[in-house]
Design an enzyme around this catalytic site. Structure first.
Site, mmCIF file in Angstrom:
data_model
loop_
_atom_site.group_PDB
_atom_site.id
_atom_site.type_symbol
_atom_site.label_atom_id
_atom_site.label_comp_id
_atom_site.label_asym_id
_atom_site.label_seq_id
_atom_site.Cartn_x
_atom_site.Cartn_y
_atom_site.Cartn_z
ATOM 1 N N GLU A 1 -20.964 46.726 -5.771
ATOM 2 C CA GLU A 1 -20.891 45.762 -6.861
ATOM 3 C C GLU A 1 -22.053 45.792 -7.838
ATOM 4 O O GLU A 1 -22.435 44.743 -8.364
ATOM 5 C CB GLU A 1 -20.785 44.368 -6.255
ATOM 6 N N ASN A 2 -22.637 46.952 -8.132
ATOM 7 C CA ASN A 2 -23.776 46.987 -9.054
ATOM 8 C C ASN A 2 -23.431 46.223 -10.335
ATOM 9 O O ASN A 2 -22.412 46.508 -10.954
ATOM 10 C CB ASN A 2 -24.100 48.431 -9.441
ATOM 11 N N GLU B 1 -20.210 38.990 1.247
ATOM 12 C CA GLU B 1 -18.973 39.707 1.564
ATOM 13 C C GLU B 1 -17.828 38.766 1.889
ATOM 14 O O GLU B 1 -16.699 38.972 1.460
ATOM 15 C CB GLU B 1 -19.212 40.685 2.712
ATOM 16 N N HIS C 1 -18.277 39.572 -6.805
ATOM 17 C CA HIS C 1 -19.713 39.735 -6.524
ATOM 18 C C HIS C 1 -20.576 39.579 -7.772
ATOM 19 O O HIS C 1 -21.765 39.276 -7.659
ATOM 20 C CB HIS C 1 -19.998 41.143 -5.993
ATOM 21 N N HIS D 1 -12.494 42.118 -5.685
ATOM 22 C CA HIS D 1 -13.598 41.847 -4.762
ATOM 23 C C HIS D 1 -14.952 42.146 -5.430
ATOM 24 O O HIS D 1 -15.857 41.312 -5.438
ATOM 25 C CB HIS D 1 -13.394 42.699 -3.501
ATOM 26 N N GLU D 2 -15.071 43.334 -6.010
ATOM 27 C CA GLU D 2 -16.359 43.714 -6.620
ATOM 28 C C GLU D 2 -16.677 42.806 -7.791
ATOM 29 O O GLU D 2 -17.843 42.487 -8.042
ATOM 30 C CB GLU D 2 -16.331 45.177 -7.063
ATOM 31 N N GLY E 1 -16.097 51.586 0.109
ATOM 32 C CA GLY E 1 -14.964 51.514 -0.810
ATOM 33 C C GLY E 1 -15.490 51.388 -2.229
ATOM 34 O O GLY E 1 -15.044 52.077 -3.139
ATOM 35 N N ALA E 2 -16.485 50.521 -2.383
ATOM 36 C CA ALA E 2 -17.067 50.301 -3.705
ATOM 37 C C ALA E 2 -18.381 49.552 -3.552
ATOM 38 O O ALA E 2 -18.694 49.055 -2.471
ATOM 39 C CB ALA E 2 -16.109 49.497 -4.583
HETATM 40 ZN ZN LIG Z 1 -18.398 43.441 -1.198
#
Ligand SMILES: [Zn+2]
Length: 732
Positions: free
Chosen positions: A167-168, A221, A202, A198-199, A164-165
């Site tokens: 988190e860089n 996560e 992180h 969510h990202e 989905g994505a």
């Molecule tokens: Zn995540």
């Protein structure tokens, strides 16, 4: 030192994609597990953090963004600011003729990026995305008291992204499916907001402080998922995301926790990156979220946040372990968090909570769901609904085998443990309450309580304690009165591996017909142009065998008022008609010519995969098992639509071929893609003992790669559940 690395086409490493619509090329780096060594030489382990300095030479008309702020020094020359210390799996680079929109929030430079052909769709939603981004940044600043540390905050929507994505730090990458070209349902918008939240979580938990070794990857996560739901529901307009959790994310984890591959949330040591990747599942995200909610209830929110802040401050720009975090929570709360963690994090399995009336008192019993003795405490709300659906609630904490609850069961009512969906357990209602579900469900006002009741039915269906007949009866009687979210997830079928009503259990023609009737009634009654109409129309297209109806909608003659007849709508109809054998390859080709976009190309592949024509099926199968040139998204499109509930006869020869040929696909594909494709192409509608036998023979091989084994074993467990249900409940 010099190195030369090839572009990839499987979404890992430095992925290069060409947009079929305008032939523009785009690249992005995905270094997450285990992609970093595909781009630069490194020891790919999370506790070796380093700063990154990048200079990039690219075509003059390209845009470049990455972890550090990018500056164009000359045409086609870019320098990225030196980063803070980062683990190898965070390094990214996004480059191409991307369309960019920039803004600022609270002194932080923001950027949104997508390919040119999606530009108008990103522009349309940019305000919403920036608003959610700003709201989440403010809330994390408030909760953690630590400013976002990584400079600029870019969100790049990139093509053919596997997850989905990701988190860089400073440059989050998202699948560009989240730039909505087709009409988006409300829940898809909520999901996107939730992914943004969510990202962003992180950036602190995962990026600023990173796990020491992959075996604590789950913690990243679980934490981000919990915070994502919490923050989205509290500060954005998408305040019902916990209801979405109950319908989508929870079933994903509940199923995972009942399969033979289940594992404790905190695994006991992933030997290597590949093994860590297969444990990166519904248990990490979904069960971990529930466990953190239970921890929050156990130690209180103040201590919960104080422990997190202590952890983030002490280990900033470094690494830490679960033991470090537990120690921080113990210090903040003064409670025995280790014992809690032992029960919730170190064991697998789902407890069962049953309710019954003993001597006039309501008693809730906890049945241990682990294969070892565990005293797992649960804190939740129980509600007794009367015949009018009015509820009276009581908080319950169960630490021993049983707890008495100060509630009465109305003689015509329903008693529901965990009515606010706060814990992680299967709920079994007393027999009288269960039998009243179809009548009482529409009378209950609270959407979360209704979602909890649907959860009772779903989990009971899967473990054969609820008859499919009762479930269908509830769908017919109660679903039309429920929320859009309920309709979308129960009629709309399996998402994230959760088994929906149109999945395996109700793949028989008669059942699909009954579900189609429910969908058709919803199409008739939904307000024109509403979210509900969109959901109902899409569900009906998926379920119906009425080709006349589909043709009428496709020609525009009988399209219901309020339905937007866009490309997506036409493609869905084309796919349904192709599946019924009413359209052929020429029609699909003509449609692809009308819509030359990348979405159009994928739709065309899906249409081809569903054609009930022996020669086409054979060609599609050959591509699934042996075409190494397919991009990941092309492969998923074919794999998802190969086996269909109403095409058992024509696909029968491919059941044994699946078990013989699909394991070999790890020779031409890697990691994530293999695992996904093995799961998606599983013959899930061949519900018979023979399929299970074939699966067992394949799984007995000792040369299966971890991803192949995991996906095949999980899908086989699902098949066993469907068989067990059939054996337990004779259908009339
Ligand atoms: Zn995540």
């Amino acid at each position: 030192m010099e190195g030369l690395f090839a572009y990839s086409h499987d979404g890992e490493g430095l992925h290069r994609a060409v947009d079929p619509e305008d032939k523009q090329a785009y690249v992005y780096a995905m270094t997450f597990l285990p992609g970093a060594p595909r781009i630069f030489a490194c020891f790919d382990q999370p506790d070796l953090k380093a700063v990154y300095r990048l200079t990039v030479i690219a075509p003059d008309d390209w845009t470049v963004v990455g972890n550090g702020a990018a500056e164009q020094t000359a045409p086609g020359r870019w320098t990225l600011a030196e980063t803070l210390p980062l683990s190898t799996y965070f390094a990214t680079l996004v480059a191409g003729p991307y369309h960019s929109i920039r803004a600022e929030h609270d002194g932080i430079q923001l950027g949104l990026h997508c390919r040119q052909s999606l530009a108008p769709h990103l522009d349309k939603d940019a305000d919403e995305l920036f608003e959610v981004t700003g709201q989440c940044l403010d809330e994390y600043h408030r909760l953690f008291g630590i400013r976002y540390p990584f400079g600029e905050y870019h969100q790049a929507f990139v093509p053919e992204f596997n997850a989905g994505a990701m988190e860089n730090p400073g440059c989050v990458t998202f699948t560009d499916d989240l730039v909505f070209k087709a009409q988006a349902t409300d829940s898809l918008r909520a999901t996107r907001a939730n992914v943004v939240a969510h990202e962003m979580a992180h950036q602190w938990f995962g990026d600023l402080v990173t796990m020491q070794w992959w075996d604590d990857l789950w913690l990243n996560e679980s934490f981000a998922e919990y915070m994502g739901y919490r923050v989205t529901s509290e500060v954005t307009r998408f305040d019902d995301v916990w209801v979405e959790y109950a319908y989508v994310t929870k079933p994903w984890g509940m199923a995972a926790d009942q399969r033979s591959s289940t594992h404790p949330i905190a695994s006991n040591g992933a030997a290597d990156a590949q093994k860590a990747l297969t444990d990166f599942d519904g248990i990490s995200y979904s069960k971990g979220t529930a466990a953190l909610r239970q921890l929050n209830a156990y130690i209180g929110d103040d201590a919960f946040l104080a422990g997190v802040i202590d952890h983030l401050t002490t280990h900033a720009y470094g690494n830490a372990t679960l033991a470090d975090l537990l120690a921080a929570w113990e210090k903040a709360s003064g409670k025995d968090v280790r014992a809690w963690a032992e029960a919730w994090l170190r064991t697998s399995g789902v407890d069962v909570l049953t309710s019954e009336v003993r001597d006039g008192h309501v008693v809730i019993e906890r049945v241990n769901g682990s294969d070892v003795h565990v005293a797992r405490p649960h804190a939740f709300t129980a509600t007794s609904f009367d015949a009018r659906g009015t509820g009276r609630s009581e908080p319950v904490v169960i630490t021993e085998a049983t707890a008495e609850v100060a509630l009465e069961l109305d003689p015509d009512g329903l008693l529901l443990p965990d009515s606010a969906d706060e814990t992680w357990a299967k709920i079994r209602l007393d027999g009288a309450s269960l039998s009243r579900v179809p009548q009482l469900l529409p009378k209950i006002d609270d959407p979360l309580a209704r979602a909890a009741v649907w959860g009772v039915l779903r989990e009971g269906l899967l473990d054969a304690t609820v008859a499919p007949k009762l479930y269908l009866q509830a769908v017919e009687q109660a679903l039309p009165h429920d929320t859009d979210l309920a309709v979308e997830n129960i009629l709309g079928g399996p998402r994230k591996g959760a088994i929906g009503a149109v999945g395996t259990f109700f793949s028989a023609t008669d059942d699909r017909q009954r579900l189609a009737t429910v969908a058709a009634d919803l199409v008739d009654t939904a307000p024109p142009g509403s979210n509900r109409q969109l959901i109902a129309v899409r569900s009906l297209i998926e379920l119906t065998t009425d080709s006349e109806l589909l043709r009428g909608w496709r020609s525009g003659e009988t399209t219901p008022e309020g339905v937007v007849a866009d490309e997506d709508f036409r493609w869905r109809l084309t796919r349904a008609l192709s599946g019924l054998g009413e359209l052929g390859l020429d029609d699909i080709a003509a449609e692809a010519q009308r819509d030359p976009s990348s979405q159009g190309a994928l739709h065309a592949l899906k249409c081809r995969a569903v054609l009930p024509d022996a020669r086409t099926k054979d060609a599609v199968w050959a591509q699934i098992v042996s075409d190494s040139e397919l991009s990941n998204y092309e492969l998923y499109a074919l794999a998802t639509y190969f086996f269909r509930p109403d095409q058992r006869e024509i696909t029968q020869p491919y059941v044994s071929r699946y078990f013989a040929e699909v394991p070999e696909t790890d020779r031409i594909r890697t990691g994530w893609v293999v695992e996904q494709a093995v799961a998606l192409s599983y013959p899930r509608y061949a519900i018979d003992a023979e399929t299970v036998t074939l699966a067992e023979q394949a799984l007995a091989r000792d040369d299966l790669s971890p991803g192949v084994r995991r996906s095949m074993s999980d899908a086989t467990d699902d098949l066993r559940w469907a068989l067990a249900s059939r054996a337990a409940h004779a259908r009339d």
